[in-house]
Write an enzyme that holds these catalytic residues in place. Structure first.
Site, PDB file in Angstrom:
ATOM      1  N   ASP A 223      70.936  80.222 111.404  1.00  0.00           N
ATOM      2  CA  ASP A 223      69.542  80.164 110.599  1.00  0.00           C
ATOM      3  C   ASP A 223      69.765  80.529 109.377  1.00  0.00           C
ATOM      4  O   ASP A 223      69.014  80.375 108.334  1.00  0.00           O
ATOM      5  CB  ASP A 223      68.481  80.924 111.307  1.00  0.00           C
ATOM      6  CG  ASP A 223      68.997  82.476 111.415  1.00  0.00           C
ATOM      7  OD1 ASP A 223      69.751  83.130 110.543  1.00  0.00           O
ATOM      8  OD2 ASP A 223      68.365  83.125 112.403  1.00  0.00           O
TER       9      ASP A 223
ATOM     10  N   HIS B 189      79.075  79.705 114.535  1.00  0.00           N
ATOM     11  CA  HIS B 189      78.522  78.812 114.799  1.00  0.00           C
ATOM     12  C   HIS B 189      78.055  77.803 113.922  1.00  0.00           C
ATOM     13  O   HIS B 189      77.149  76.856 114.228  1.00  0.00           O
ATOM     14  CB  HIS B 189      77.375  79.191 116.072  1.00  0.00           C
ATOM     15  CG  HIS B 189      77.999  79.788 117.248  1.00  0.00           C
ATOM     16  ND1 HIS B 189      77.304  80.360 118.178  1.00  0.00           N
ATOM     17  CD2 HIS B 189      79.222  79.648 117.481  1.00  0.00           C
ATOM     18  CE1 HIS B 189      78.316  80.958 118.957  1.00  0.00           C
ATOM     19  NE2 HIS B 189      79.460  80.368 118.881  1.00  0.00           N
TER      20      HIS B 189
ATOM     21  N   THR C 299      72.537  90.414 121.085  1.00  0.00           N
ATOM     22  CA  THR C 299      73.319  89.265 121.726  1.00  0.00           C
ATOM     23  C   THR C 299      73.447  89.363 122.923  1.00  0.00           C
ATOM     24  O   THR C 299      74.007  90.640 123.454  1.00  0.00           O
ATOM     25  CB  THR C 299      74.592  88.844 121.018  1.00  0.00           C
ATOM     26  OG1 THR C 299      75.609  88.061 121.719  1.00  0.00           O
ATOM     27  CG2 THR C 299      75.292  90.226 120.404  1.00  0.00           C
TER      28      THR C 299
ATOM     29  N   PHE D  77      68.058  82.694 122.869  1.00  0.00           N
ATOM     30  CA  PHE D  77      68.269  81.944 124.000  1.00  0.00           C
ATOM     31  C   PHE D  77      67.811  82.364 125.401  1.00  0.00           C
ATOM     32  O   PHE D  77      67.301  81.747 126.108  1.00  0.00           O
ATOM     33  CB  PHE D  77      69.472  81.291 124.226  1.00  0.00           C
ATOM     34  CG  PHE D  77      69.912  80.061 123.212  1.00  0.00           C
ATOM     35  CD1 PHE D  77      69.008  79.563 122.597  1.00  0.00           C
ATOM     36  CD2 PHE D  77      71.239  79.524 123.287  1.00  0.00           C
ATOM     37  CE1 PHE D  77      69.095  78.472 121.746  1.00  0.00           C
ATOM     38  CE2 PHE D  77      71.383  78.175 122.526  1.00  0.00           C
ATOM     39  CZ  PHE D  77      70.420  77.678 121.953  1.00  0.00           C
TER      40      PHE D  77
HETATM   41  P1  NAD Z   1      71.035  85.084 123.683  1.00  0.00           P
HETATM   42  O1  NAD Z   1      69.645  84.456 123.530  1.00  0.00           O
HETATM   43  O2  NAD Z   1      71.977  84.720 124.612  1.00  0.00           O
HETATM   44  O3  NAD Z   1      70.823  86.609 123.521  1.00  0.00           O
HETATM   45  C1  NAD Z   1      69.824  87.494 122.769  1.00  0.00           C
HETATM   46  C2  NAD Z   1      69.759  88.888 123.187  1.00  0.00           C
HETATM   47  O4  NAD Z   1      69.021  89.604 122.144  1.00  0.00           O
HETATM   48  C3  NAD Z   1      69.221  88.974 124.500  1.00  0.00           C
HETATM   49  O5  NAD Z   1      70.134  89.800 125.387  1.00  0.00           O
HETATM   50  C4  NAD Z   1      67.760  89.693 124.051  1.00  0.00           C
HETATM   51  O6  NAD Z   1      67.302  90.622 125.358  1.00  0.00           O
HETATM   52  C5  NAD Z   1      68.213  90.509 122.749  1.00  0.00           C
HETATM   53  N1  NAD Z   1      67.193  90.559 121.705  1.00  0.00           N
HETATM   54  C6  NAD Z   1      66.169  89.747 121.490  1.00  0.00           C
HETATM   55  N2  NAD Z   1      65.571  90.109 120.607  1.00  0.00           N
HETATM   56  C7  NAD Z   1      65.997  91.276 120.245  1.00  0.00           C
HETATM   57  C8  NAD Z   1      65.525  92.454 119.480  1.00  0.00           C
HETATM   58  N3  NAD Z   1      64.422  92.216 118.564  1.00  0.00           N
HETATM   59  N4  NAD Z   1      66.132  93.483 119.327  1.00  0.00           N
HETATM   60  C9  NAD Z   1      67.167  93.779 120.275  1.00  0.00           C
HETATM   61  N5  NAD Z   1      67.470  92.725 120.959  1.00  0.00           N
HETATM   62  C10 NAD Z   1      67.169  91.679 121.125  1.00  0.00           C
HETATM   63  O7  NAD Z   1      72.000  84.978 122.003  1.00  0.00           O
HETATM   64  P2  NAD Z   1      73.174  84.854 121.726  1.00  0.00           P
HETATM   65  O8  NAD Z   1      73.935  85.766 122.464  1.00  0.00           O
HETATM   66  O9  NAD Z   1      73.231  84.788 120.285  1.00  0.00           O
HETATM   67  O10 NAD Z   1      73.738  83.499 122.194  1.00  0.00           O
HETATM   68  C11 NAD Z   1      73.048  82.289 121.904  1.00  0.00           C
HETATM   69  C12 NAD Z   1      73.457  81.335 121.235  1.00  0.00           C
HETATM   70  O11 NAD Z   1      72.484  80.365 120.803  1.00  0.00           O
HETATM   71  C13 NAD Z   1      74.126  81.500 119.863  1.00  0.00           C
HETATM   72  O12 NAD Z   1      75.341  80.951 120.092  1.00  0.00           O
HETATM   73  C14 NAD Z   1      73.323  81.268 118.912  1.00  0.00           C
HETATM   74  O13 NAD Z   1      74.124  80.255 117.900  1.00  0.00           O
HETATM   75  C15 NAD Z   1      72.512  80.258 118.991  1.00  0.00           C
HETATM   76  N6  NAD Z   1      70.949  80.558 118.591  1.00  0.00           N
HETATM   77  C16 NAD Z   1      70.788  80.816 117.505  1.00  0.00           C
HETATM   78  C17 NAD Z   1      69.527  81.403 116.777  1.00  0.00           C
HETATM   79  C18 NAD Z   1      69.361  81.527 115.574  1.00  0.00           C
HETATM   80  O14 NAD Z   1      70.228  81.040 114.703  1.00  0.00           O
HETATM   81  N7  NAD Z   1      68.351  82.358 115.166  1.00  0.00           N
HETATM   82  C19 NAD Z   1      68.350  81.278 117.836  1.00  0.00           C
HETATM   83  C20 NAD Z   1      68.610  80.925 119.133  1.00  0.00           C
HETATM   84  C21 NAD Z   1      70.027  80.516 119.742  1.00  0.00           C
END
Ligand code: NAD
Length: 250
Positions: free
Chosen positions: A108, A123, A194, A36
């Site tokens: 996912d 979630h 996260t 996100f």
């Molecule tokens: P977020 O997008 O707010 O934060 C993701 C963090 O991970 C960021 O700080 C980013 O810099 C870091 N990041 C990204 N790729 C990385 C990697 N390869 N290695 C290390 N760090 C990395 O995500 P969040 O805190 O999980 O909150 C977003 C919400 O969106 C959650 O509630 C989730 O349910 C949902 N979401 C889920 C998915 C999924 O299921 N894959 C995808 C998008 C959003």
């Protein structure tokens, strides 16, 4: 990669047993699912004219299910995504009885696909869907359609809703209890991928009273200052390397 930090993480994993992982969307970016708030995150999406948090909210789902599903199917669903090095490394740590649980904000299902067993999905999960009228269950494949239209129940004609927790909705109580129990009894907490900006999920970290807290994330988080070890690198790369080093010693 900072090899000293990797060595430090390996030593923590060697010396402790009850380890819990708390993760988010960044865990799955190496599976080509956008997060996100990261650099290529969905929050920067301009296509749908509404803020992402609004589209993915409970009230928006009922007010405008058509647009909700267009966004959801196009931006949240990656049918061909496979577990990456981070998922595999965590599965390995569980198989070695090091890791006791994964608490994830992800929807996912990739942790389960990689074979992890104790996964608490705060979630929900895109693979489970329920008719809001009669409660009939549907798989993801059953609700997907070429035009991204609203999926309709074959039995009663009502709308089908994904079993994911939308903004404005409470978390599932049992999942919360299990996650809190795992975190509050852990010796080591690894937090990764996260931004820790989504509540109440992020507040769960305050239940940790164990020995070591580790943060693995590209960007800084509000919890870095409380961590014993902060690694700002790709989580898949870090965990793969740590597991490689561990395998040499176990
Ligand atoms: P977020 O997008 O707010 O934060 C993701 C963090 O991970 C960021 O700080 C980013 O810099 C870091 N990041 C990204 N790729 C990385 C990697 N390869 N290695 C290390 N760090 C990395 O995500 P969040 O805190 O999980 O909150 C977003 C919400 O969106 C959650 O509630 C989730 O349910 C949902 N979401 C889920 C998915 C999924 O299921 N894959 C995808 C998008 C959003």
């Amino acid at each position: 990669m900072d090899l000293l930090k990797i060595e430090e993480l390996k030593n923590i994993l060697l010396n402790y047993h009850n380890i819990v992982f708390f993760g988010g969307a960044g865990v799955s970016t190496e599976s080509n699912i956008p997060d996100f708030r990261g650099i290529d995150g969905i929050m920067h999406e301009k296509m749908f004219h509404y803020p992402v948090e609004m589209i993915l909210s409970h009230s928006f789902f009922y007010r405008n299910p058509q647009l909700f599903y267009q966004f959801y199917f196009q931006k949240m669903i990656y049918l061909n995504a496979l577990p990456n090095d981070a998922h595999h490394a965590l599965q390995y740590l569980e198989s070695q009885r090091k890791l006791t649980a994964i608490v994830t904000q992800n929807i996912d299902g990739l942790h389960q696909m990689s074979g992890s067993e104790k996964v608490y999905e705060l979630h929900g999960n895109i693979h489970k869907n329920t008719c809001i009228g009669c409660g009939l269950s549907y798989s993801l494949q059953e609700i997907m359609n070429e035009k991204n239209e609203i999926p309709i129940c074959k039995s009663c004609g009502n709308i089908i809703k994904p079993n994911v927790v939308l903004y404005e909705e409470p978390l599932d109580e049992k999942t919360m209890e299990q996650a809190i129990k795992a975190i509050s009894t852990a010796e080591v907490l690894i937090v990764g991928g996260t931004s820790l900006k989504v509540y109440p999920a992020a507040s769960f970290l305050s239940y940790f009273h164990g020995k070591k807290k580790i943060l693995i994330n590209f960007e800084k988080t509000p919890y870095d200052k409380y961590a014993d070890l902060v690694i700002n690198e790709k989580i898949g790369k870090v965990l793969k390397e740590v597991v490689r080093l561990l395998k040499e010693e176990i």
